[in-house]
Design an enzyme around this catalytic site. Structure first.
Site, short mmCIF file in Angstrom:
data_model
loop_
_atom_site.label_atom_id
_atom_site.label_comp_id
_atom_site.label_asym_id
_atom_site.label_seq_id
_atom_site.Cartn_x
_atom_site.Cartn_y
_atom_site.Cartn_z
N PHE A 112 -45.99 42.56 69.01
CA PHE A 112 -45.03 42.08 68.03
C PHE A 112 -44.49 43.25 67.20
O PHE A 112 -45.25 44.06 66.70
CB PHE A 112 -45.69 41.03 67.12
CG PHE A 112 -44.78 40.54 66.03
CD1 PHE A 112 -43.64 39.81 66.33
CD2 PHE A 112 -45.05 40.84 64.70
CE1 PHE A 112 -42.79 39.38 65.32
CE2 PHE A 112 -44.20 40.41 63.69
CZ PHE A 112 -43.07 39.68 64.00
N GLN A 113 -43.20 43.31 67.04
CA GLN A 113 -42.51 44.37 66.31
C GLN A 113 -42.84 45.76 66.84
O GLN A 113 -42.89 46.74 66.09
CB GLN A 113 -42.77 44.28 64.79
CG GLN A 113 -42.16 43.01 64.19
CD GLN A 113 -42.09 43.01 62.68
OE1 GLN A 113 -42.93 43.59 62.01
NE2 GLN A 113 -41.08 42.34 62.13
N LYS A 162 -50.55 51.43 62.75
CA LYS A 162 -51.22 50.72 61.65
C LYS A 162 -52.70 51.09 61.55
O LYS A 162 -53.23 51.30 60.46
CB LYS A 162 -51.07 49.21 61.84
CG LYS A 162 -51.60 48.41 60.67
CD LYS A 162 -51.18 46.96 60.72
CE LYS A 162 -51.58 46.26 59.42
NZ LYS A 162 -51.15 44.86 59.39
N MET A 479 -7.77 52.84 58.59
CA MET A 479 -7.60 53.95 59.53
C MET A 479 -7.37 53.43 60.95
O MET A 479 -6.60 54.00 61.72
CB MET A 479 -8.82 54.88 59.48
CG MET A 479 -8.62 56.19 60.22
SD MET A 479 -7.23 57.14 59.57
CE MET A 479 -8.04 58.21 58.38
#
Lengths: 570, 163
Positions: A112-113, A162, A479
């Site tokens: 996850f992530q 982590k 632009m």
């Protein structure tokens, strides 16, 4: 001292004297945020989107020269940050980005992530690290700060899994470090410097062309002294604005795609060109083949050897720290018995005077029915007495700010020159305001760019960052519309934005002051009123001329002197 | 022109992808790339064969030097050098062809390192054009597989690439 990886990370930031970390918490960085909570030396600025975290750190770094620091979580935290990292990379801005990563045993398992942060950021960082062992953490962060700020600066990312932030290790911040594979050159080659000075003295039509490297290398004073003593004309690139004073009579204005007539012509017709911390990019010299239809000798000073002879072959390359090299050159100039031929130099200035007389930045100043965007920048310059730190987003407003605000000092003009990142201006202004709490900070933007990071109005409120937003609202992607008009037969494909918000109400809903300015006569009073509100964010929504274009203009792929000077050239 | 670049780089995870990523990001050509650790296990030695004008080769060299993991870069074309490549070729070898293929391998100083009733594997080292010549000398219908390592290069004599 035994500390967790998270505590080590924060200790390292303290050791590096970091004042602010711009970030956004998430699962993979919770231990780091916990360590942040337990101290008060490093202050955290909670942004509303990770892109803004990096831009704000970037704005901070550009304003005061010290590395900016951003802290983001794994996965989407990192991918959101990538635009900011690439922005800093293209403009060589020193940043240290700390990202969380999934725990080491989970890496590669599509956790996850999880994202391959080192892989995704590799092409847009100066260097990056994945720290798999907590024992390596302190030395890695030390290296990151050193790499970011030394040599040609740039962003450096440290990816911390982590579990590494949780593990315990003995902490001692390394006092020194050595990297056998990284030894940036500082002193320029003395023989080359001698050759360069001789060439400069022999010049009949000299030109000095200064880029962002002179700002990054803190070379502004040395450069200004040298150029004034030589009496030669000087131009700054978009990134170099402020390196040589914008109000100096020897300054010819910015050069390039939207540079002045006199700067571009002097560049093209010079016989000796000194390039200082600039890289001859496509927006600056246009088509290189066209540039070489005139013969000239080129001296190029840059800290990065790979910037030299990349797009343009040079005659005297000098690799080194710009301020060191200029100092050496100054010594030789002071000692030189030869001076540039005064007759030739006078003739050159006469020629430049004729080019200047074209007054290429003229526009309909007398117009009393519709607000000309250029006039807003000119009034901004007057009201702030030229002393504001001005950030910008990307597009027409950026070019008008660069053309009409005369920057006399470096680090006052903060824009995304290389990557051209819309959404940069507001978060960069926050960073600049934190770097200089007493300074006047103005963000010149457009109604399209500002919406790309508008959520940061909330951050401004939380941290009392009283930036002033100058929104040049022409209801077009200006632009893009300009290019479509000039190059795509007036087919305005998707460059009109319907359903714009009421910016006044929007600003008010975030707790700020909103103003809408419709009439030319109200421009200056509104600016004065806004800048008098020293402790408030003021969002000034200027309704400007929808059809105004940026001139001069060199169309992409054209030669530097093939300029459109105004609507009459279309 | 063809150039052989020799690199010393930190033997660290990701160093190879920094180099290969640089080539793809900037559109440089890689003809071959070989890499392995050196006698100093903290260093890897890489040989890259590339092509480009003098300007491009100069940029490649500068860009490689800019990578933090790269310790040294040599362009072997700047001096006398040795280039070698290893090739393993599996060929169909039956009947009267067996003798002929063996003879050709001998002429090229190749060694037969695996023999079955119907096949040989021939090991051959040399500069690239020697390996090419060998493949041309064998009837292409006999070739079942070829594996080539890409070139490794080293400077001659006192021209030494080390930290």
């Amino acid at each position: 001292m035994r500390l967790s990886g998270a505590e080590i990370t924060i200790q390292c930031l303290q050791e590096e004297g970091v004042e602010y970390v711009f970030g956004y918490p998430g699962g993979a960085v919770l231990y780091i945020y916990d360590a942040l909570f337990n101290q008060d030396k490093v202050k955290h600025i909670l942004v509303r989107h990770e892109q803004a975290a990096v831009h704000a750190a970037d704005g901070y770094a550009r304003a005061n020269g010290r590395p900016g620091v951003a802290l983001v979580t794994s996965g989407p935290g990192v991918t959101n940050a990538v635009t900011g990292i690439a922005t800093a990379y293209m403009d060589s801005i020193p940043l240290v980005i700390i990202s969380g990563q999934v725990p080491v045993p989970a890496i590669g398992l599509d956790a996850f992530q999880e994202v391959d942060t080192v892989g995704i950021t590799r092409p847009c960082v100066k260097h990056n690290f994945l720290v798999k062992n907590v024992a390596d953490l302190a030395s890695t962060i030390k290296k990151a700060f050193y790499l970011a700020a030394s040599g040609r600066p740039g962003p450096v990312l440290v990816d911390i899994p982590k579990d590494v932030s949780q593990q315990i290790a003995e902490f001692e911040y390394p006092k020194t470090l050595s990297l056998r594979s990284y030894n940036p050159v500082t002193k320029g080659h003395s023989g080359q410097i001698r050759k360069a000075v001789q060439m400069l003295m022999e010049a009949r039509r000299p030109m000095i062309y200064v880029g962002g490297g002179a700002v990054l290398g803190e070379a502004s004073d040395a450069l200004t002294h040298m150029v004034r003593q030589l009496g030669y004309p000087c131009t700054n690139t978009l990134m170099g604005l402020g390196a040589y004073p914008g109000t100096d009579p020897q300054f010819l204005g910015m050069l390039g795609m939207h540079g002045t007539y006199e700067a571009n012509l002097a560049m093209q017709h010079s016989d000796v060109l000194l390039a200082v911390g600039a890289r001859f990019d496509d927006r600056v010299i246009g088509n290189p083949q066209h540039f070489f239809t005139e013969e000239r000798r080129i001296i190029h000073i840059d800290i990065d050897p790979s910037s030299i002879s990349k797009r343009v072959r040079v005659d005297v390359p000098i690799v080194g720290n710009i301020s060191d090299v200029l100092e050496e050159m100054q010594k030789l100039i002071d000692a030189s018995t030869v001076q540039a031929d005064p007759v030739a130099l006078k003739a050159w200035w006469t020629q430049i005077g004729e080019w200047r007389a074209r007054d290429c930045l003229r526009y309909d100043r007398a117009n009393q029915t519709v607000i000309k965007p250029q006039s807003v920048v000119e009034k901004l310059y007057e009201v702030t007495r030229g002393e504001a730190i001005v950030t910008s987003d990307v597009g027409q407003h950026q070019m008008w700010a660069a053309q009409y605000y005369k920057f006399d000092k470096p680090r006052r003009w903060i824009n995304s020159g290389g990557l051209g990142t819309m959404g940069f201006g507001l978060p960069a202004a926050m960073g600049a305001q934190l770097a200089y709490p007493e300074a006047t900070v103005a963000c010149v933007t457009g109604e399209a760019s500002i919406q790309m990071c508008i959520q940061e109005l909330s951050t401004c409120k939380q941290y009392h960052l009283p930036v002033k937003i100058i929104n040049l609202n022409n209801r077009y992607l200006g632009m893009v519309r300009q290019w479509q008009q000039i190059l795509h037969g007036n087919r305005y494909s998707e460059s009109y934005m319907d359903a714009l918000p009421d910016f006044v109400k929007l600003a008010e809903s975030y707790g700020h002051v909103g103003m809408r300015i419709d009439r030319p006569a109200d421009v200056e009073p509104a600016l004065r009123e806004a800048f008098a509100l020293k402790d408030r964010v003021v969002f000034m929504d200027f309704q400007t001329d929808q059809t105004e274009n940026v001139f001069p203009m060199v169309k992409a792929g054209q030669g530097l002197t093939e300029m459109l000077l105004g609507a009459e050239d279309l | 022109m063809r150039h052989i670049l020799s690199l010393l780089l930190e033997n660290e995870a990701g160093a190879l992808s920094r180099v290969s990523g640089l080539f793809s990001a900037r559109g440089y050509n890689i003809e071959s790339l070989t890499v392995a650790p050196t006698e100093d296990p903290t260093l890897s030695r890489m040989t890259i064969v590339t092509r480009g004008s003098d300007e491009i080769i100069e940029q490649i060299t500068k860009q490689l030097n800019k990578l933090v993991d790269v310790v040294k870069v040599f362009d072997l074309n700047e001096g006398k050098h040795i280039e070698r490549e290893l090739m393993l070729v599996k060929v169909r070898a039956e009947g009267k062809d067996r003798e002929e293929i063996k003879r050709t391998a001998d002429i090229f100083r190749g060694r037969i390192v695996d023999v079955t009733e119907r096949t040989y594997i021939i090991e051959l080292t040399g500069p690239r054009d020697k390996l090419d010549a060998f493949l041309e000398a064998i009837d292409s219908t006999h070739i079942l597989e070829t594996v080539r390592t890409g070139a490794s290069g080293i400077g001659r004599g006192e021209w030494i690439l080390r930290v």
